[in-house]
Design an enzyme around this catalytic site. Sequence first.
Site, PDB file in Angstrom:
ATOM      1  N   GLU A 198       0.793  -1.241   0.000  1.00 31.54           N
ATOM      2  CA  GLU A 198       0.000   0.000   0.000  1.00 31.54           C
ATOM      3  C   GLU A 198       0.825   1.291   0.000  1.00 31.54           C
ATOM      4  OE1 GLU A 198      -2.762  -0.285   3.229  1.00 31.54           O
ATOM      5  OE2 GLU A 198      -3.910  -1.862   2.256  1.00 31.54           O
ATOM      6  N   GLU A 378      -5.588  -8.641   0.708  1.00 35.37           N
ATOM      7  CA  GLU A 378      -6.233  -8.309   1.992  1.00 35.37           C
ATOM      8  C   GLU A 378      -7.667  -7.886   1.780  1.00 35.37           C
ATOM      9  OE1 GLU A 378      -4.407  -5.338   4.586  1.00 35.37           O
ATOM     10  OE2 GLU A 378      -2.439  -6.035   3.926  1.00 35.37           O
TER      11      GLU A 378
HETATM   12  C1  BGC Z   1      -3.085  -2.737   6.012  1.00 36.58           C
HETATM   13  C2  BGC Z   1      -3.156  -3.595   7.252  1.00 36.58           C
HETATM   14  C3  BGC Z   1      -4.260  -3.077   8.170  1.00 36.58           C
HETATM   15  C4  BGC Z   1      -5.565  -3.181   7.411  1.00 36.58           C
HETATM   16  C5  BGC Z   1      -6.802  -2.815   8.214  1.00 36.58           C
HETATM   17  C6  BGC Z   1      -4.438  -2.370   5.445  1.00 36.58           C
HETATM   18  O1  BGC Z   1      -4.393  -1.072   4.970  1.00 36.58           O
HETATM   19  O2  BGC Z   1      -2.271  -3.332   5.054  1.00 36.58           O
HETATM   20  O3  BGC Z   1      -1.906  -3.595   7.874  1.00 36.58           O
HETATM   21  O4  BGC Z   1      -4.300  -3.708   9.391  1.00 36.58           O
HETATM   22  O5  BGC Z   1      -5.496  -2.312   6.310  1.00 36.58           O
HETATM   23  O6  BGC Z   1      -6.892  -1.470   8.443  1.00 36.58           O
END
Ligand code: BGC
Length: 461
Positions: A198, A378
């Site tokens: 990110e 993610e």
């Molecule tokens: C990040 C994580 C974070 C998740 C939830 C993402 O932007 O990569 O490290 O915990 O968001 O906010």
Amino acid sequence: MIQVGLIFIFVYLMFIIYFNLTLPEIRWNWKKINLNNIIFPSKFIWGTATASHQVEGNCSNNWSEFEKGLKADGSPNIANHQISGIACDHWNLYSKDIDLIKELGVSFYRFSIEWSKIQPDQNTFDQKSLDHYSNLIDTLIEKNIQPVITLHHFTHPIWFDQLGAFEEEKNIEIFVKFCIKVFNEYSDRVTYWCTINEPAVVATQGYFSGMFPPGKQNPQLSAMVLKNLLLAHVDSYRALKKLDNGNKAKIGIVKNINQFDPWRRWHILDWVISRVVDHFFNGSTLNFLNTGNFNIRVPGLAWIKYKNKDAINSMDFFGLNYYSHNHLKIKLSLKEPFILKYKKNDTMTDMPYTIYAEGIYRAIKLVSKQNKPIIITENGIADKDDNKRSLFIERYLYAVYKAINDGYNVKGYFYWSLMDNFEWAFGYDMKFGLFSVNFNTQERKLRKGSRSFINIVKNEK
Ligand code: BGC
């Protein structure tokens, strides 16, 4: 005069019609959608993810420094003065945690390597830490789980910060050296690699809003850091591809797509501001990876024009993170040019994010223009009461399943996160885990809502 007025109204309407037609805010009728019949292809990559600083404990890096600090107004950088401390003690408990991953039925685990542990100072690679990750990788493989390594997940050593971190283009080669070292150690056993997690979040939160380290608020610097992080991705990709195992490795960048829609779809200024923010946060990165041109053009705030043809084809897969959908309302103030708004009917999670699964479908569609396989690296929900997790999982996985059926090349999905952990500026208040963690006893417990994930993973074609 009347004619000028009519022309103005005509042009205004044309813009509004054009934007509305080309950038619709998709909404599905969930009542008519069957969520019990979500079946993924048999070779689909199912996994779960964490990041070193959030789970390992005892990290000493840019974040642990930032955790001790205060904002200009005297409030703590982290909610209620929390610090990451021992976190989930994953450093010592990783073997047990791998058993949890098994319990989920997934066969991939995405984690990050803590740079500050591997390279405590610029001239030393710490053998104990290298061995630690080697053991973690071996234990995963023994248990039939494929490791996926992230090389930079928000954290870096304090000495790197003192050199100016990614504010300085010349520091990129220091990062690339670290990547080469790690790749040479583990690429015989690890196929999937993520370079930078990110970049736009690091750049905007660290240098625009000031919510992340180093807590600066300087839009031009923020754009510069974004450019340098993207270049760090390109340079490390090119360097790793040249090494032994480089050819067989699959290396990608991880990009978080935030959806920005106008609060009022008839208001030209809400459209303009949402497009400007989208250009800064999403468009500039996607355009750079596609064409090698990095342009940020926000008059009075940030202006960069940069070209690097090496960016074209600098990934084997596109890592997509998806969490949030925002409506922007113009404010006409340079200090705070917009506010974020949420619709009455939107279901909020514990983070300032709504449940909007259509957004992940839109994000997939958008990044598919890069013509690379997509892996959702993610996606997850903070839900301390665990009464929305199941709905979230079913809706978002339905959206991914629909994207695959509609022909988009989505190869995998990693749920964020394996267990509750240190959620950056929010500290331990946000509960993203499929497993809850009792931070006094380090006991982990499967959440009820997580069963939906296990069931869908099981449900292969
Ligand atoms: C990040 C994580 C974070 C998740 C939830 C993402 O932007 O990569 O490290 O915990 O968001 O906010």
